[in-house]
Scaffold this active site. Sequence first.
Site: not given
Length: 747
Positions: A393-395
């Site tokens: 996840p890159c948020q």
Amino acid sequence: MPESVTSSGSPVELIQSASQTERDIHKELVFDNIEFLIDTLTAAHTRKQRMPPVGCVGATPERLARKRDGRSETCRYTAIERGSHRDDSLCFCEDPLSGSDDPLDAVAAVVLAGPVESPAQRFFERWPREAVRALREQHGDWADIRSLQKDTLSAALGKFGRGKGISSERVSRLQQLLSAVEKAHYTDGVTLKEFSRVQYRTYVDFFTEIRGIQEGDAWWLLQTAFDKPVWPVDQQVDELLCSLGLIDPADIQREVGRRRKLEDKLIDRQIAPLYRALATHAITAGGDVCGETCEIRKFLLTHRLRHQQRDRDGPTAVDLFAGAGGLSSGLRQTEFDVRWAIDIDPDSVATYRLNHPEIPHEDVVCGDVQEIDLAQQIRETVGRPDILVGGPPCQSLSQAGYRSRRAGDEDYSILDDDRTTLYTQYVQTVEELRPKVIVMENVEGMINEVGDTGVRVIDWVIEDLELLDETGLGYDVEYRVQDMTELGIPQKRERVLLFGVRKDLVEQNSSNAAELLDEIPVEDETYSIQQGLSGLPRLRRGEGGKVLSKVGRGSKSDYVNTHRLNSGTSLCFNHLAREHPMEKDRILFDEALEPGDTGWDVKYGSDGEYAEYIEYDVGTAEEQRFGDKYRMLRWSKPAPTIVAHLAKDANGYVLPDFYEHAYSDEERSDPSRNRGITPREAARLQSFSDEYIFLGSFTSWFRQIGNAVPPVAGKRIGQVIEPVVTNSEQPTLKTDTSPANEAVSDD
């Protein structure tokens, strides 16, 4: 028709060969998405331009009563087609009894039609319903019709006979029905308006005493004329239910009269439209019910099982943090055989499962990678995969995500965000399995310094991967920032691609990670939004839906044709445009913004006429900030990065009216086409094919699409890596049975 349930290789035999887990998960997947299935069936029938079935919800008096209270749903044919009627008194499906005020109308139509082999066939008996409607328009209520002589009644019905008029037998059956209704102690005259107060069995017993009505017809009438949540036993529909995995094969013979288990699983309001849709499909689809061109094939358990029986001899892949399956979809277009995947989001997992029938449901895991022994589960299912891919996840690393969290918490730190270090689960799995090649995809923020800390997450990743040399075969690792427009995707999307090639393979193939990255095929042409969206219906604000039977006109672009994005379906999924009820937004979309403009341009770049409508901080005239909160796109340019924030609003992705700004046509231009992009348009710009269905809510569609790896990028990656893993030998590693810290090479 579906295959016979008793034939060799039939749905029953196929389903009985499946594990109970596969059957249970699939059943829940379909039940959770029944509305999508109904809309797909309805749109598929409409698309073929066949006469819609009767049995409209508007032909049920109790539904009409609820409609007067504002609680009735619209007929699916009207919702799907949204067309004009030839007769305003009829629903779009043009059921002659739409608007009927007495269930006796539908019962009389069945009596006039006579016996049938399957209740499903009743949905295509239109002439008896037309006859009943005309009879009542001419002679009033049923009490008046009851008083008519047989000759008069025959004459009134004569024009509806098939060449020779209505037979005497049919007229006699109708008279018997009216007489029985009049004499019944639970009716008030010649009407069935008050008949709904009796028990279901009383209905059935009463109707089956009338010539021309069988028990299956009685249950069909209970549902379609009296709005009762019952599901008739019907061989033709039952075969489809079995193929869908919604009923167990044993129940086909066990249950009689009605399917109580099915009734218990469905919401009452879903029963009638689903039964009508399945019956229509069973009667009209012919041999295509379980075929590769059938529009509901992805919902069929039998379709999945046939895919899973095919030979799977390509190099094996595992997808961690798989999301909706974009990267897996791209790898599947090469020689790779994706065997196992995991994601934490239930909607993404449901979407992945639906669109990847070749992978058993239980091998697409919905769970937290921090709470699962990834290596153990992968070993049990795949062994040691040839390639391990994933995009943690890159948020926490994205600029949009960082701004959002800082706005809500001034003390927020990326380094303290658990998602920043989720990559360690990926590295740990690599350490234990030692696949031939590893691929990681992430946002550009991965290579940027985190605040003023001097830390770059990419350095952590590479350092941890280099440490694997100490416990066994290590990896040659390299990364690059890849502009997705270079890969032929009509979107300015820059992502970090990290490749790792096991060092023994580098020696065998003389191809290291840097060379493989350089070999990724690139396009000479940069595709535009117009090319990306060619062939999709041009919607106005508030138009569209889960499934549309209409598709766009005109030629398809090279982008669409090359990647076959419009193949596999004649329908349009997930194409729903937001309504913009705020007057401020309407003015900005229709009057203030021009293609290429942002909120900053409205505030400072014009004469200031609409500056008051930009109520957020866009900085100063000299220094722009957050100008893309409102932004009108250019048809002739690639799109900006498709992001998960589209789930909240699409104000930064406003498409200008195609007929004004791309294809000059003043007569067709309409400012209500100035609107935010739809999920399907976002999916096209991400290179998903039109047959790729996204499940979940409208906002979830956007989140899944924005977080996905473009399938075309996955395909390009697969094309350069596949020769490396297929032309190499796999050494025996102790990691197959031993803890990770004991892994060594036997070479």
